[in-house]
Design a protein around this motif. Structure first.
Motif: not given
Length: 57
Positions: A44-57
């Motif tokens: 879960a933490p790794r998936i969350g970090a990956w999804l967060g990096s893909r979200t435009p700021s």
């Protein structure tokens, strides 16, 4: 993009507390994060970090 208003969130939280629920999830993103954490807790933490990096700021 759908956004939950503060009033709707407060109503959902108060309803959850009144019903004795230990967990109250507000919004689709919270439900998705909860599902991931329950299905694959170790990742879960790794998936969350990956999804967060893909979200435009």
């Amino acid at each position: 993009m759908l956004i939950t208003t503060a009033e709707d969130a407060a109503t959902a939280i108060l309803d959850g507390v009144a019903r004795g629920r230990g967990r109250v999830l507000i919004g689709r993103d919270a439900r998705g994060a909860d599902a991931i954490a329950r299905l694959v807790p170790a990742l879960a933490p790794r998936i969350g970090a990956w999804l967060g990096s893909r979200t435009p700021s």
